[in-house]
Design an enzyme around this catalytic site. Structure first.
Site, PDB file in Angstrom:
ATOM      1  N   LYS A   1       6.119  55.895  49.305  1.00 32.80           N
ATOM      2  CA  LYS A   1       6.961  57.035  48.916  1.00 32.80           C
ATOM      3  C   LYS A   1       7.950  56.618  47.815  1.00 32.80           C
ATOM      4  O   LYS A   1       8.035  55.444  47.457  1.00 32.80           O
ATOM      5  CB  LYS A   1       7.684  57.588  50.148  1.00 32.80           C
ATOM      6  CG  LYS A   1       6.706  58.131  51.208  1.00 32.80           C
ATOM      7  CD  LYS A   1       6.059  59.447  50.798  1.00 32.80           C
ATOM      8  CE  LYS A   1       4.752  59.756  51.511  1.00 32.80           C
ATOM      9  NZ  LYS A   1       4.840  60.095  52.910  1.00 32.80           N
TER      10      LYS A   1
HETATM   11  C1  PLP Z   1       4.203  60.738  54.238  1.00 34.66           C
HETATM   12  C2  PLP Z   1       4.318  62.157  54.617  1.00 34.66           C
HETATM   13  C3  PLP Z   1       4.803  62.561  55.871  1.00 34.66           C
HETATM   14  C4  PLP Z   1       5.070  61.605  56.970  1.00 34.66           C
HETATM   15  O1  PLP Z   1       5.958  60.634  56.646  1.00 34.66           O
HETATM   16  P1  PLP Z   1       6.184  59.406  57.654  1.00 34.66           P
HETATM   17  O2  PLP Z   1       7.474  58.830  57.210  1.00 34.66           O
HETATM   18  O3  PLP Z   1       5.025  58.484  57.448  1.00 34.66           O
HETATM   19  O4  PLP Z   1       6.230  59.959  59.023  1.00 34.66           O
HETATM   20  C5  PLP Z   1       4.987  63.904  56.100  1.00 34.66           C
HETATM   21  N1  PLP Z   1       4.681  64.825  55.173  1.00 34.66           N
HETATM   22  C6  PLP Z   1       4.188  64.481  53.976  1.00 34.66           C
HETATM   23  C7  PLP Z   1       3.901  65.552  52.980  1.00 34.66           C
HETATM   24  C8  PLP Z   1       3.968  63.135  53.665  1.00 34.66           C
HETATM   25  O5  PLP Z   1       3.434  62.805  52.490  1.00 34.66           O
END
Ligand code: PLP
Length: 377
Positions: free
Chosen positions: A179
């Site tokens: 991210k």
């Molecule tokens: C990565 C992601 C999540 C989940 O994030 P985590 O921190 O791994 O729980 C939720 N929604 C979207 C759109 C994502 O890309």
């Protein structure tokens, strides 16, 4: 061709992050504590949000949001199928019904016009996803919500930077490895103070005092369990890295924006590889998504991904539309007609890799490989 494989969007981690982690390791307190509090405060400064709760994932944040809004069995929640499964899985976790609404074919963001048509007397909330780092039309969505007495929970996993000034919704962020900023795993739930207070209790077993305060010299071992909560807390190891990553956010943002500009220019005139529409004023540039047009290229998305891998470039797919997965199609039916834009996009989209750890040469390699893959046909 490149001689080494370019992995898809690895995190950018430097000496500053490593020093911060080392400092926590030496401090004697590695679980939730002072660094976690500090990260919550700095995150609020960076986003102008009201109140923040650091968690072990964005998924935890979305789940807690539904819990504190008391959404459960018999309720319906609207979301997009062009998302990671977590956005909808949490609706299932609380026993509510997932109502997918189709996307705008240009941006692949949830289509507000279609949200209205899906609202029933059972609808309790909308979970818009800021797909690829683009902002959903929150003016429209908030208006629809207030007109119909619905809550809005924003899935902001693809955001950062973000501007939450005046925002009254609950917004969940992700710090997963690829991210925009990362803590390895981690998340943040931001929103109105009273809701965040309740989410905080639920995030740590439903205990009325957290461990950091209990083990402090002035603290007491005594605690009460006021509700059966979850184990969703962030650790100081994660928070320390969150703090140093946050310091680099401006640099990450500039890097990502430049990569978007570079890809956009480089793909101009490459027929059959179509970038989705992006508003350069509003995006946080998380994913550079292109659609692979089989009718023009003679190769489909899956073949494109494989060919890029053979050229040593790791690309990825965000996402196969969720309504086509086994669980959701078995529970809710094929929904082919209602979700046709998402269905088609789910078969065509590819994300080109972006990472602040890439060099100019890496980006040149991506484009060179892409050009040779599509012109081989
Ligand atoms: C990565 C992601 C999540 C989940 O994030 P985590 O921190 O791994 O729980 C939720 N929604 C979207 C759109 C994502 O890309």
């Amino acid at each position: 061709m490149r001689d080494s494989f370019l992995p898809f969007s690895p995190p950018y981690i430097d000496e500053e992050d490593r020093r911060a982690l080392d400092e926590v390791l030496r401090s004697g307190w590695i679980s939730t504590g002072p660094k976690t509090s500090m990260f919550e405060q700095e995150f609020l400064k960076a986003t102008s949000g009201e109140s923040a709760l650091a968690l072990n994932s964005c998924t935890a944040g979305l789940h807690l949001a539904l819990r504190v809004l008391e959404i459960g069995p018999g309720d319906e929640v609207i979301t997009t199928p062009m998302t990671f499964c977590a956005s909808a899985n949490v609706i299932e976790h609380v026993g509510a019904t997932t109502c997918f609404v189709d996307v705008d074919p240009a941006t692949l963001l949830i289509d507000p016009r279609k949200i209205e048509a899906r609202i029933t007397e059972k609808t309790k909330a909308i979970i818009p996803v800021h797909y690829a780092g683009q902002l959903c039309d929150m003016g429209r969505i908030n208006k629809i919500a207030s007109d119909n007495g619905l809550h809005v929970i924003e899935d902001g996993a693809h955001l950062m930077p973000a501007d939450l000034k005046g925002n009254k919704n609950l917004v969940a962020f992700s710090f997963y490895a690829n991210k925009n900023i990362t803590t390895g795993e981690g998340g943040m739930l931001v929103g109105p103070e009273d809701l965040i207070k309740r989410a905080r209790v639920l995030s740590l077993h439903g205990m009325n005092k957290d461990a950091w305060k209990r083990y402090d010299k002035s603290g007491s071992w005594k605690y009460d369990v006021v509700i059966p909560g979850y184990k969703y807390n962030m650790t100081d190891l994660q928070a320390a890295m969150g703090l140093t990553q946050l310091k680099k956010l401006d640099h990450f943002y500039e890097h990502r924006k430049e990569a978007f500009i570079y890809f956009t220019e480089a793909l101009r005139g490459v027929e059959g590889v179509e970038p989705i529409k992006t508003d350069f004023e509003k995006s946080s540039f998380h994913l550079f998504v292109v659609r692979i047009k089989k009718e023009i290229l003679g190769l489909n998305r899956d073949e494109f991904v494989e060919s890029m891998k053979k050229k040593n470039i790791g690309v990825s797919v965000h996402y196969q539309s969720l309504h086509t997965s086994s669980y959701y199609s078995q529970k809710y039916g094929s929904q082919k007609e209602n979700l046709s834009h998402a269905g088609q996009a789910g078969e065509e989209v590819v994300s080109l890799p972006i990472s602040p750890s890439y060099s100019k040469k890496d980006y040149d390699d991506i484009i060179f490989s892409l050009r040779s893959v599509v012109s081989l046909r």
